[in-house]
Design an enzyme around this catalytic site. Structure first.
Site, PDB file in Angstrom:
ATOM      1  N   HIS A 100      36.321  42.137  13.996  1.00 57.30           N
ATOM      2  CA  HIS A 100      35.944  43.494  13.664  1.00 57.30           C
ATOM      3  C   HIS A 100      35.199  43.768  14.438  1.00 57.30           C
ATOM      4  O   HIS A 100      34.606  43.785  15.313  1.00 57.30           O
ATOM      5  CB  HIS A 100      35.154  43.230  12.006  1.00 57.30           C
ATOM      6  CG  HIS A 100      34.179  44.265  11.323  1.00 57.30           C
ATOM      7  ND1 HIS A 100      32.577  44.123  11.180  1.00 57.30           N
ATOM      8  CD2 HIS A 100      35.146  45.764  10.920  1.00 57.30           C
ATOM      9  CE1 HIS A 100      32.422  45.530  11.459  1.00 57.30           C
ATOM     10  NE2 HIS A 100      34.211  46.380  10.316  1.00 57.30           N
ATOM     11  N   SER A 101      35.624  45.533  14.208  1.00 56.44           N
ATOM     12  CA  SER A 101      34.764  47.044  15.424  1.00 56.44           C
ATOM     13  C   SER A 101      34.434  46.105  16.601  1.00 56.44           C
ATOM     14  O   SER A 101      35.489  45.867  17.209  1.00 56.44           O
ATOM     15  CB  SER A 101      33.521  46.281  14.626  1.00 56.44           C
ATOM     16  OG  SER A 101      32.678  47.678  14.989  1.00 56.44           O
ATOM     17  N   MET A 102      33.556  46.009  16.883  1.00 59.31           N
ATOM     18  CA  MET A 102      33.429  45.040  18.747  1.00 59.31           C
ATOM     19  C   MET A 102      33.885  43.713  18.159  1.00 59.31           C
ATOM     20  O   MET A 102      34.729  43.969  19.898  1.00 59.31           O
ATOM     21  CB  MET A 102      31.474  44.721  18.652  1.00 59.31           C
ATOM     22  CG  MET A 102      31.527  44.962  20.280  1.00 59.31           C
ATOM     23  SD  MET A 102      29.464  43.905  20.740  1.00 59.31           S
ATOM     24  CE  MET A 102      29.518  42.558  19.833  1.00 59.31           C
ATOM     25  N   SER A 126      39.369  49.216  14.236  1.00 61.93           N
ATOM     26  CA  SER A 126      38.116  48.532  15.936  1.00 61.93           C
ATOM     27  C   SER A 126      39.715  49.155  15.846  1.00 61.93           C
ATOM     28  O   SER A 126      41.154  47.815  15.987  1.00 61.93           O
ATOM     29  CB  SER A 126      38.013  47.112  15.559  1.00 61.93           C
ATOM     30  OG  SER A 126      37.855  46.902  16.965  1.00 61.93           O
TER      31      SER A 126
END
Length: 285
Positions: A100-102, A126
């Site tokens: 998720h994301s980073m 992401s």
């Protein structure tokens, strides 16, 4: 709550997390969270996919994992090194990785650099990588050094209760208080005056190094595995830009828009679980 796990890397760094599968832990579905989140961001997904052996880890400096040493800082590529080292240490290969994301950026670089470790990649809100234009290198380094100097003077906020800490977390997010509390329960530690965040303050420093756009395109084009990207219908503007910038670089990409905000895997876990389950059952060439 699922049983805790902890792994000690050769560097001395310990990564903590939890495992939602049946023992023994041999071929987990590896879950990597976003910046300033922790392993608990995957709890709703684990409850929605009880048949999958999810291993959710706290990245270094987050949750119950060790902070890096006092003279170290947090680089995206070091997270990749941590996970690659862990996989080789545990003799894991051809994993499904959910990021998720980073955590999706970490997973993307991991899959591109170590294709033997990742057979399928799931990205949650992401896509692409954060980059710095080559001509901005000097100004980026300047910002980073100043940020490091200022970091030493900062203090973590204190809260009288976990509920107050969760309320503060909710104000910075796009989810409800119950969702914020999931992250807060793992992300906070008791102090003499109440509670404060476990996360290393240095996580908020400006990064001294990022890939250039050319490098980022090259990394993504190196991916060998199929990729499922579950993107929020309410993605932040920078993620919308990244979709336009990087979508065409993925050799095998299925992009699906799902309801919910940036933490859609928490707020709309059943929708995400259904798409992930379908993706994992499909045969890819």
């Amino acid at each position: 709550m699922f049983p805790p796990v902890a792994y000690s890397l050769p560097s001395g760094l310990q990564l903590a997390g939890w495992y939602a599968g049946a023992a023994p832990l041999t071929q987990p579905v590896l879950c990597l969270h976003g910046w300033l989140d922790n392993a608990n961001s995957f709890l709703p997904l684990a409850h929605s996919m009880p048949e999958l052996p999810l291993l959710a880890l706290d990245l270094a400096g987050h949750g119950h994992s060790h902070h890096r040493s006092a003279d170290a800082h947090y680089y995206l590529l070091d997270y990749v090194a941590d996970i690659a080292t862990l996989c080789r240490q545990q003799q894991w290969q051809q994993l499904t990785v959910i990021g998720h994301s980073m955590g999706g950026m970490v997973a993307t670089i991991l899959a591109a650099s170590f294709p033997e470790l990742v057979s399928k990649l799931v990205l949650i809100d992401s896509l692409g990588l954060i980059t710095t234009a080559a001509e901005m290198t000097a100004s980026q380094l300047r910002k980073a050094v100043i940020s490091r100097e200022q970091s030493h003077q900062k203090q973590k906020p204190q809260y009288q209760s976990l509920a107050l800490a969760a309320a503060a977390r909710q104000q910075q997010s796009d989810f409800d208080l119950a969702t914020a509390l999931l992250l807060t329960e793992r992300g906070c530690a008791p102090t003499a005056t109440g509670f404060s965040w476990r996360a290393d303050l240095k996580l908020r420093e400006v990064s001294a190094f990022r890939l250039t756009e050319t490098q980022a395109h090259a990394v993504i084009r190196s991916l060998k595995c199929p990729v499922l990207a579950l993107m929020s219908t309410q993605s932040p503007a920078e993620i919308r830009v990244a979709i336009q910038q990087f979508q065409a670089d993925y050799p095998q990409l299925e992009l699906i828009e799902c309801p919910g905000g940036h933490h859609l895997h928490m707020t709309h876990a059943s929708v995400c679980a259904s798409e992930i389950r379908r993706f994992l059952l499909e045969k890819h060439t």
